[in-house]
Scaffold this motif. Structure first.
Motif, PDB file in Angstrom:
ATOM      1  N   ARG A  45       0.823  -1.196   0.000  1.00  0.00           N
ATOM      2  CA  ARG A  45       0.000   0.000   0.000  1.00  0.00           C
ATOM      3  C   ARG A  45       0.867   1.260   0.000  1.00  0.00           C
ATOM      4  O   ARG A  45       0.596   2.220  -0.696  1.00  0.00           O
ATOM      5  CB  ARG A  45      -0.931  -0.007   1.218  1.00  0.00           C
ATOM      6  N   SER A  46       1.948   1.224   0.777  1.00  0.00           N
ATOM      7  CA  SER A  46       2.788   2.416   0.873  1.00  0.00           C
ATOM      8  C   SER A  46       3.711   2.533  -0.338  1.00  0.00           C
ATOM      9  O   SER A  46       4.397   3.537  -0.500  1.00  0.00           O
ATOM     10  CB  SER A  46       3.617   2.377   2.149  1.00  0.00           C
ATOM     11  N   GLY A  47       3.756   1.492  -1.160  1.00  0.00           N
ATOM     12  CA  GLY A  47       4.622   1.549  -2.330  1.00  0.00           C
ATOM     13  C   GLY A  47       6.066   1.190  -1.994  1.00  0.00           C
ATOM     14  O   GLY A  47       6.950   1.328  -2.830  1.00  0.00           O
ATOM     15  N   ALA A  48       6.304   0.717  -0.767  1.00  0.00           N
ATOM     16  CA  ALA A  48       7.662   0.364  -0.372  1.00  0.00           C
ATOM     17  C   ALA A  48       8.129  -0.888  -1.093  1.00  0.00           C
ATOM     18  O   ALA A  48       9.313  -1.197  -1.136  1.00  0.00           O
ATOM     19  CB  ALA A  48       7.727   0.152   1.145  1.00  0.00           C
ATOM     20  N   MET A  49       7.208  -1.639  -1.650  1.00  0.00           N
ATOM     21  CA  MET A  49       7.531  -2.925  -2.226  1.00  0.00           C
ATOM     22  C   MET A  49       6.636  -3.159  -3.436  1.00  0.00           C
ATOM     23  O   MET A  49       5.475  -2.779  -3.445  1.00  0.00           O
ATOM     24  CB  MET A  49       7.203  -3.976  -1.146  1.00  0.00           C
ATOM     25  N   SER A  50       7.181  -3.701  -4.540  1.00  0.00           N
ATOM     26  CA  SER A  50       6.338  -3.980  -5.690  1.00  0.00           C
ATOM     27  C   SER A  50       6.128  -5.473  -5.915  1.00  0.00           C
ATOM     28  O   SER A  50       5.323  -5.862  -6.744  1.00  0.00           O
ATOM     29  CB  SER A  50       6.900  -3.372  -6.975  1.00  0.00           C
ATOM     30  N   GLU A  51       6.909  -6.295  -5.237  1.00  0.00           N
ATOM     31  CA  GLU A  51       6.699  -7.734  -5.398  1.00  0.00           C
ATOM     32  C   GLU A  51       7.060  -8.449  -4.100  1.00  0.00           C
ATOM     33  O   GLU A  51       7.986  -8.029  -3.398  1.00  0.00           O
ATOM     34  CB  GLU A  51       7.564  -8.292  -6.544  1.00  0.00           C
ATOM     35  N   ALA A  52       6.291  -9.513  -3.811  1.00  0.00           N
ATOM     36  CA  ALA A  52       6.623 -10.344  -2.653  1.00  0.00           C
ATOM     37  C   ALA A  52       6.699 -11.795  -3.113  1.00  0.00           C
ATOM     38  O   ALA A  52       5.879 -12.243  -3.918  1.00  0.00           O
ATOM     39  CB  ALA A  52       5.572 -10.193  -1.568  1.00  0.00           C
ATOM     40  N   VAL A  53       7.734 -12.522  -2.634  1.00  0.00           N
ATOM     41  CA  VAL A  53       7.849 -13.946  -2.941  1.00  0.00           C
ATOM     42  C   VAL A  53       7.781 -14.704  -1.620  1.00  0.00           C
ATOM     43  O   VAL A  53       8.503 -14.370  -0.666  1.00  0.00           O
ATOM     44  CB  VAL A  53       9.173 -14.247  -3.676  1.00  0.00           C
ATOM     45  N   ILE A  54       6.824 -15.642  -1.578  1.00  0.00           N
ATOM     46  CA  ILE A  54       6.651 -16.377  -0.318  1.00  0.00           C
ATOM     47  C   ILE A  54       6.927 -17.866  -0.560  1.00  0.00           C
ATOM     48  O   ILE A  54       6.298 -18.503  -1.414  1.00  0.00           O
ATOM     49  CB  ILE A  54       5.228 -16.214   0.246  1.00  0.00           C
ATOM     50  N   PHE A  55       7.905 -18.379   0.149  1.00  0.00           N
ATOM     51  CA  PHE A  55       8.179 -19.816   0.062  1.00  0.00           C
ATOM     52  C   PHE A  55       7.381 -20.499   1.167  1.00  0.00           C
ATOM     53  O   PHE A  55       7.593 -20.201   2.348  1.00  0.00           O
ATOM     54  CB  PHE A  55       9.678 -20.089   0.255  1.00  0.00           C
TER      55      PHE A  55
ATOM     56  N   ASP B   2      -0.238  -1.331 -11.314  1.00  0.00           N
ATOM     57  CA  ASP B   2       0.415  -1.035 -12.594  1.00  0.00           C
ATOM     58  C   ASP B   2       0.555  -2.356 -13.348  1.00  0.00           C
ATOM     59  O   ASP B   2       1.549  -3.075 -13.195  1.00  0.00           O
ATOM     60  CB  ASP B   2       1.790  -0.400 -12.355  1.00  0.00           C
ATOM     61  N   PRO B   3      -0.457  -2.714 -14.125  1.00  0.00           N
ATOM     62  CA  PRO B   3      -0.524  -4.068 -14.702  1.00  0.00           C
ATOM     63  C   PRO B   3       0.685  -4.390 -15.577  1.00  0.00           C
ATOM     64  O   PRO B   3       1.162  -5.524 -15.571  1.00  0.00           O
ATOM     65  CB  PRO B   3      -1.789  -4.038 -15.556  1.00  0.00           C
ATOM     66  N   ASN B   4       1.192  -3.394 -16.300  1.00  0.00           N
ATOM     67  CA  ASN B   4       2.316  -3.670 -17.187  1.00  0.00           C
ATOM     68  C   ASN B   4       3.533  -4.137 -16.420  1.00  0.00           C
ATOM     69  O   ASN B   4       4.120  -5.179 -16.707  1.00  0.00           O
ATOM     70  CB  ASN B   4       2.686  -2.406 -17.970  1.00  0.00           C
ATOM     71  N   VAL B   5       3.906  -3.325 -15.421  1.00  0.00           N
ATOM     72  CA  VAL B   5       5.076  -3.648 -14.600  1.00  0.00           C
ATOM     73  C   VAL B   5       4.841  -4.988 -13.919  1.00  0.00           C
ATOM     74  O   VAL B   5       5.706  -5.864 -13.882  1.00  0.00           O
ATOM     75  CB  VAL B   5       5.305  -2.540 -13.553  1.00  0.00           C
ATOM     76  N   SER B   6       3.634  -5.149 -13.378  1.00  0.00           N
ATOM     77  CA  SER B   6       3.279  -6.360 -12.653  1.00  0.00           C
ATOM     78  C   SER B   6       3.478  -7.591 -13.531  1.00  0.00           C
ATOM     79  O   SER B   6       4.095  -8.586 -13.108  1.00  0.00           O
ATOM     80  CB  SER B   6       1.825  -6.223 -12.212  1.00  0.00           C
ATOM     81  N   ARG B   7       2.994  -7.520 -14.762  1.00  0.00           N
ATOM     82  CA  ARG B   7       3.093  -8.671 -15.649  1.00  0.00           C
ATOM     83  C   ARG B   7       4.555  -8.986 -15.958  1.00  0.00           C
ATOM     84  O   ARG B   7       4.990 -10.128 -15.926  1.00  0.00           O
ATOM     85  CB  ARG B   7       2.330  -8.371 -16.950  1.00  0.00           C
ATOM     86  N   ILE B   8       5.308  -7.943 -16.204  1.00  0.00           N
ATOM     87  CA  ILE B   8       6.705  -8.157 -16.587  1.00  0.00           C
ATOM     88  C   ILE B   8       7.502  -8.767 -15.423  1.00  0.00           C
ATOM     89  O   ILE B   8       8.242  -9.731 -15.609  1.00  0.00           O
ATOM     90  CB  ILE B   8       7.343  -6.838 -17.040  1.00  0.00           C
ATOM     91  N   ILE B   9       7.325  -8.243 -14.210  1.00  0.00           N
ATOM     92  CA  ILE B   9       8.140  -8.780 -13.117  1.00  0.00           C
ATOM     93  C   ILE B   9       7.672 -10.175 -12.709  1.00  0.00           C
ATOM     94  O   ILE B   9       8.485 -11.019 -12.316  1.00  0.00           O
ATOM     95  CB  ILE B   9       8.229  -7.819 -11.893  1.00  0.00           C
ATOM     96  N   THR B  10       6.386 -10.476 -12.851  1.00  0.00           N
ATOM     97  CA  THR B  10       5.923 -11.837 -12.573  1.00  0.00           C
ATOM     98  C   THR B  10       6.600 -12.818 -13.528  1.00  0.00           C
ATOM     99  O   THR B  10       7.135 -13.859 -13.126  1.00  0.00           O
ATOM    100  CB  THR B  10       4.399 -11.953 -12.763  1.00  0.00           C
ATOM    101  N   GLY B  11       6.594 -12.420 -14.783  1.00  0.00           N
ATOM    102  CA  GLY B  11       7.213 -13.275 -15.795  1.00  0.00           C
ATOM    103  C   GLY B  11       8.690 -13.468 -15.524  1.00  0.00           C
ATOM    104  O   GLY B  11       9.222 -14.569 -15.635  1.00  0.00           O
ATOM    105  N   TYR B  12       9.315 -12.381 -15.121  1.00  0.00           N
ATOM    106  CA  TYR B  12      10.746 -12.444 -14.887  1.00  0.00           C
ATOM    107  C   TYR B  12      11.061 -13.366 -13.699  1.00  0.00           C
ATOM    108  O   TYR B  12      11.960 -14.200 -13.756  1.00  0.00           O
ATOM    109  CB  TYR B  12      11.288 -11.038 -14.633  1.00  0.00           C
ATOM    110  N   THR B  13      10.285 -13.210 -12.628  1.00  0.00           N
ATOM    111  CA  THR B  13      10.471 -14.062 -11.445  1.00  0.00           C
ATOM    112  C   THR B  13      10.273 -15.528 -11.817  1.00  0.00           C
ATOM    113  O   THR B  13      11.059 -16.396 -11.440  1.00  0.00           O
ATOM    114  CB  THR B  13       9.466 -13.674 -10.348  1.00  0.00           C
TER     115      THR B  13
END
Lengths: 310, 371, 247
Positions: free
Chosen positions: B93-103, B127-138
């Motif tokens: 919410r605060s924008g401090a983080m754009s992606e989280a990975v949980i094992f 931001d769907p564009n950024v979101s899609r790209i970083i998901t794919g990258y991860t």
């Protein structure tokens, strides 16, 4: 063919407005012909029809013996046209404008220089200056040079002196006089009555209709009623007083005096003086005068009740 | 011969107009360079420095190895190790983080025994564009790990796709922007400037004088078009030079073909500009039509920024009448794929037909009178 | 002459090296119709901008309606009316809407706008066309309306910039009738024009040449002193001896 321009029954409408209604006139070869009328009288429309930029709805126009509708190409290469607004390139210098219009007409400045020499020598000191930086009078002279560069048989000048000061106006008319001597037919329009007397013949145009065509002297001859020039110390009171005179026909401010005509052909200045003396007006003078072109124009104008006049 | 000299005079006059008006000159020569640098440097689609949070609940060798791999890619920056879902939410919410990975817990055991593990990837969908790209990258980083470890640990289950970005392996956005930018600039310079320069003559009354001269309409039109044709071509060359020298964009196909196609597109744009000027009489309207009716569609509908294939059907249909779409296909094919005329003749034909139709319409519309 | 409504002393405006208005001094009295003449570029417009509070003078003194042109420009603007040939009213609004709009600008209350608009429309015989767009009205009507609107807030002075260019002689006379009527009520009328015949309608005229006032008098006295019969000739006499053709 002795006439340069022959207009017969020309009518032109724009949507709801009738710009020209059944206009007919003839301009003889070598004539300096003036079209006198206010803004919106139809001057520009008439010029545009003559220089083949517009087609008449009805009637026909012949220019230099060619039909303005069918033979427009022949007309275009033989006329010089100066539109109402300044229509040269403001970002080109005096010299460049002239050269450009010379090449456009397949000629060179040198070829016809003697025709414009008289005018161009006045512009020569400023030939490197951008046309946009010239005074109103200079702009008009340059536009005239550009319209003359291909040695046209007929010059169509639409309001060349509007917005130009008195000195330049006078010089402009002197130039027209000299061009006329060279055998060029000139058709010029103007809203200024005082320029009418400089033409060979004039046509009065009002609301798309021609009121009269004649020589300046012939035009004033149409004014038959006795005309008086009246002065007094207070102009507004003088106007009001004269207008309430039962015999008054027309009362108009005319410069520093008031021009007055009477319903009675036998009206005398003594009578009017007697009437005016009964008021608080002072320094009254009354003089019988000869009508001028402006007096005649106003008398010829279609008159309705007064206030609803266009 | 005289006809020719009056034509040359006309063109010379046109060049005076262009070079004396600082704004025109600036648009003509400054804009292409500025736009190219702007798109090349500032506006990028590549994702860098993604702020990531990793919650490693399993804490075993596999999760550790994947974490290392993610962080060592250079794309991600670890900002925190969230301990709870609420912490993740507030960080998003605060924008401090754009992606989280949980094992999920006990992944090591499961991956060895069942050949599967649960990794949850959460991204900021605002931001769907950024979101899609970083998901794919991860996902690709994780797949990489799995394929590497497959030889030592276990046979991978199912088919693992191995992506290869043909022609642009680095997915550099400048490769995409250069062709788009060429289309945009040619459209602007050719269509906008021609339409404005013709309507300016109508407004100032000089057109009246030109009409009442010995010039034929075709001479007026061609005289107006030639300077912009030359200048547009100079622009094409300078864009290509900058693109190649500064950004290293290759031209894999024939440069000659690229130039020829660009000349065709310039003609299309010029004829559009002529057409606009025949249906308007003021500079303002011409400007509005050029900007609203040409520039925006060129940016939005040509495939410059948004792929045509992912547009709704009606927009896809509309995109067909936008010349830039065809030019873009051609330029991308020549520059990036090294395609030849044999593959591109259809697109070329479309542009040629458009040009002929527009020129025909302009000539028919160009009035020799004021009405 | 009664207490001057416009008074200037050595009023000067320079633009860099160029002196557009060069130390002009004159006074205009209450109810006077004052013609401010000159060729294009003689400094008329600059002088008028200073008097209407749109441009600060470089030096000199001037008061308009009793307010100083250096310090009280806002008060000046409230006490003057302005009409020019180029801009006066909005063509795409009706007569009524124009009156309402300009009344609002001049700070009139809406009740007073209502009242004035009714009175004005009927006195100008515009009631039947009060709700049609101005673009549909003849030029002469528009001019009369523009003049009345400039007087809506009852200013002491009204500035008219080239008011009657291009109209027919009849319309021009009607317009001057309105000017005389306003002057009779005590409104000072300041007319700029470069048409010399227009000058003869004024009580007094000044003629500017190259930033200076070259002549100032009643039209008749001026013509007599130069021994000419028309203002045109007078103007040519004044401009000729200078640089010849003005640029």
């Amino acid at each position: 063919m002795t006439s340069a321009v022959e207009v017969k029954g020309v009518t032109k409408k724009f949507k709801t407005v009738t710009a020209l209604s059944n206009v007919s006139l003839t301009v003889g070869k070598g004539e300096l012909f003036g079209i006198i009328g206010a803004d919106g009288a139809g001057k520009t429309t008439l010029f545009r029809i003559l220089c083949t930029l517009m087609l008449a709805d009805e009637g026909r126009a012949e220019v230099l013996g060619f039909d303005a509708r069918k033979e427009y190409r022949s007309i275009r290469s033989r006329i010089g046209y100066m539109p109402g607004r300044f229509s040269l390139y403001t970002d080109l210098s005096v010299e460049e404008n002239l050269k450009f219009f010379a090449t456009v007409f397949n000629t060179t400045v040198e070829e016809n220089y003697e025709l414009i020499a008289d005018i161009y020598t006045q512009l020569e000191p400023f030939k490197k200056r951008m046309a946009g930086q010239l005074s109103g009078g200079m702009k008009q002279k340059l536009a005239l040079c550009c319209a003359l560069i291909h040695r046209p048989d007929l010059l169509l000048l639409d309001e060349p002196t509007t917005g130009v000061d008195a000195v330049s106006r006078r010089e402009f008319w002197q130039m027209l006089g000299r061009l006329k001597e060279q055998g060029i037919t000139i058709l010029v329009s103007t809203p200024y009555m005082d320029e009418a007397s400089l033409c060979d013949r004039v046509a009065f145009l009002q609301d798309g209709t021609i009121l009269a065509v004649d020589t300046p002297v012939g035009i004033t001859g149409l004014f038959t009623a006795p005309l008086f020039s009246v002065r007094a110390n207070e102009k507004h009171k003088l106007l009001t007083r004269l207008r309430s005179y039962p015999h008054a026909k027309s009362v108009y401010a005319f410069g520093s005096s008031v021009h007055y005509t009477d319903h009675r052909p036998s009206a005398s200045s003594e009578e009017i003086m007697r009437y005016l003396s009964e008021s608080e007006l002072q320094e009254i003078t009354i003089e019988r005068i000869e009508p001028g072109i402006e007096d005649t124009f106003m008398a010829l104008m279609k008159t309705d009740d007064g206030s609803h006049h266009e | 011969m005289k006809e020719w000299s009056s034509f040359v005079g006309f063109v010379v006059k046109e060049f005076y107009h262009i070079f004396r008006d600082r704004r025109t000159a600036a648009i003509l020569f400054g804009m292409p360079v500025i736009q190219l640098l702007l798109f090349g440097y500032a506006i990028r689609n590549e994702i860098q420095e993604v702020k990531i949070g990793i919650a490693d609940l399993s804490r075993d060798a596999v999760s550790q190895a994947i974490t290392d791999k993610i962080l060592s890619s250079g794309t991600f920056v670890l900002v925190k190790n969230p301990q709870s879902h609420s912490e993740i939410q507030s960080a998003f919410r605060s924008g401090a983080m754009s992606e989280a990975v949980i094992f999920e817990p006990a992944s090591d055991r499961e991956i060895q025994r069942e050949g599967s593990m649960d990794i949850q990837v959460i991204t900021d969908g605002s931001d769907p564009n950024v979101s899609r790209i970083i998901t794919g990258y991860t996902a690709s980083v994780i797949r990489d790990y799995l394929s590497e470890s497959a030889t030592t640990v276990d046979e991978p289950k199912g088919v693992v796709p191995v992506p290869l970005m043909m022609f642009n392996p680095g997915l550099k956005s400048v490769y995409l922007f250069v062709p788009g930018l060429m289309a945009l600039i040619l459209m602007l310079v050719s269509a906008l400037m021609t339409s404005i320069s013709i309507t300016r003559e109508k407004e100032s009354g000089t057109m009246e004088v030109l009409l009442v001269s010995s010039l034929k309409p075709i001479q007026i039109i061609v005289g107006k078009v030639v300077p912009y044709f030359l200048l547009s071509f100079i622009n094409v060359v300078s864009i290509l030079v900058i693109a190649s020298l500064v950004f290293g964009v290759p031209c894999r196909g024939s440069v000659l073909l690229l130039m020829a196609e660009s000349l065709l597109f310039i003609m299309t744009a010029l004829s559009l500009g002529m057409f606009i000027s025949t249906i308007t009489s003021s500079q303002q309207v011409a400007m509005m039509i050029s900007l609203g009716g040409l520039l925006l569609p060129t940016i939005l509908l040509s495939g410059f920024i948004f792929p045509v294939a992912s547009m709704p059907l009606p927009l896809q249909v509309i995109s067909n009448v936008i010349p830039a779409k065809w030019y873009l296909i051609i330029v991308r094919a020549i520059m990036l794929k090294g395609a030849g005329f044999a593959v591109l003749w259809q697109e070329t034909l479309v542009l040629a037909v458009m040009t002929v139709v527009l020129i025909g319409a302009s000539l028919r519309n160009f009035s020799e009178r004021l009405e | 002459m009664s207490e001057p409504v416009i008074h200037t002393e050595q009023l000067t405006r320079k633009f860099g090296e160029f002196t557009a208005v060069d130390a002009i001094s004159f006074s205009v009295g209450e109810g006077e119709v004052f013609g401010f003449l000159g060729a294009n570029g003689a400094g008329k417009t600059t002088a008028m901008k200073m008097l209407t509070g749109l441009l600060l003078p470089t030096s000199g003194k001037a008061a308009v309606a009793g307010f100083d042109v250096f310090t009280e420009t806002e008060s000046i603007k409230k006490n003057i009316g302005y009409m020019s040939q180029r801009f006066s009213l909005y063509d795409d609004l009706t007569a009524r809407e124009n009156i309402r709009f300009f009344g609002g600008i001049y700070g009139l209350s809406s009740a007073s706008i209502q009242e004035k608009s009714k009175a004005l429309l009927s006195s100008l015989d515009l009631l039947p066309v009060a709700d049609s767009r101005l673009s549909d009205l003849p030029l002469g009507w528009k001019q009369k309306l523009a003049f009345s609107v400039a007087l809506l807030h009852e200013p002491k002075i009204v500035f008219l910039d080239e008011p009657t260019g291009g109209v027919d002689p009849m319309t021009r006379r009607r317009f001057w009738d309105m000017i005389y009527e306003a002057a009779d009520r005590g409104v000072t009328v300041f007319v700029t024009t470069h048409y010399m015949d227009e000058a003869e309608y004024c009580d007094r005229v000044s003629i500017m040449v190259n930033g200076r006032i070259a002549a100032l008098d009643t039209p008749t006295a001026m013509k007599d002193s130069f021994g000419v019969t028309t203002m045109d000739e007078l103007f040519i006499r004044l401009v000729r001896p200078g640089a010849g053709e003005g640029i």
